[in-house]
Design a protein around this motif. Sequence first.
Motif, short mmCIF file in Angstrom:
data_model
loop_
_atom_site.label_atom_id
_atom_site.label_comp_id
_atom_site.label_asym_id
_atom_site.label_seq_id
_atom_site.Cartn_x
_atom_site.Cartn_y
_atom_site.Cartn_z
N GLN A 98 -82.90 -36.37 16.11
CA GLN A 98 -83.97 -35.61 16.74
C GLN A 98 -84.86 -36.51 17.59
O GLN A 98 -85.35 -36.09 18.65
N MET A 101 -83.06 -36.92 20.77
CA MET A 101 -83.20 -35.72 21.60
C MET A 101 -84.56 -35.71 22.30
O MET A 101 -84.66 -35.37 23.48
N GLY A 136 -80.64 -29.78 21.97
CA GLY A 136 -81.21 -30.29 20.72
C GLY A 136 -80.77 -29.52 19.50
O GLY A 136 -81.47 -29.46 18.50
#
Length: 159
Positions: A98, A101, A136
């Motif tokens: 994450q 992303m 994402g």
Amino acid sequence: MTQANQQVIAATDLPALGQPLLGGIFAARYWLNGQERALILPTDEFEGAWGERGAEIPGANSYSDGYANTVAMAEAGSEIAKKALALDLHIPSCLEGQLLMAAKAEGLVTLRHDRFHWLSTQYSANLAYTMGFEGGWLYNGTGKSLKRLVRPVRSRIIQ
């Protein structure tokens, strides 16, 4: 943990986010196990299966510690984990995926978005997490025996 994962970089030696650092791009600063760390995205990329379907791997369930997950995977025989560690890298955890992303969304790093990438976080004996960097997307329903891309990362302690 290996010596490499415990290596330290001085905060004063850090470039701006998105700039070259230790053979990759400095993608993020984050906290892990009480230590501030630098997340670095090298250009290395390969593909393979996460592991065997139906095989629960003890120690590969951390949502945040990709290095610990990768070591557990390698000890259980995962070829992609062994390859990442041999390169002084590890497979990102869900958290590290994450963060990548977020770095991509800010234009700091470039990530392929035409295929799903393995993360080191195991979901169950049959499934592990993958990430789609187009939007994402984080998935927990990917069979471990499927071939996916691996974009390993490097993490260093910031002092």
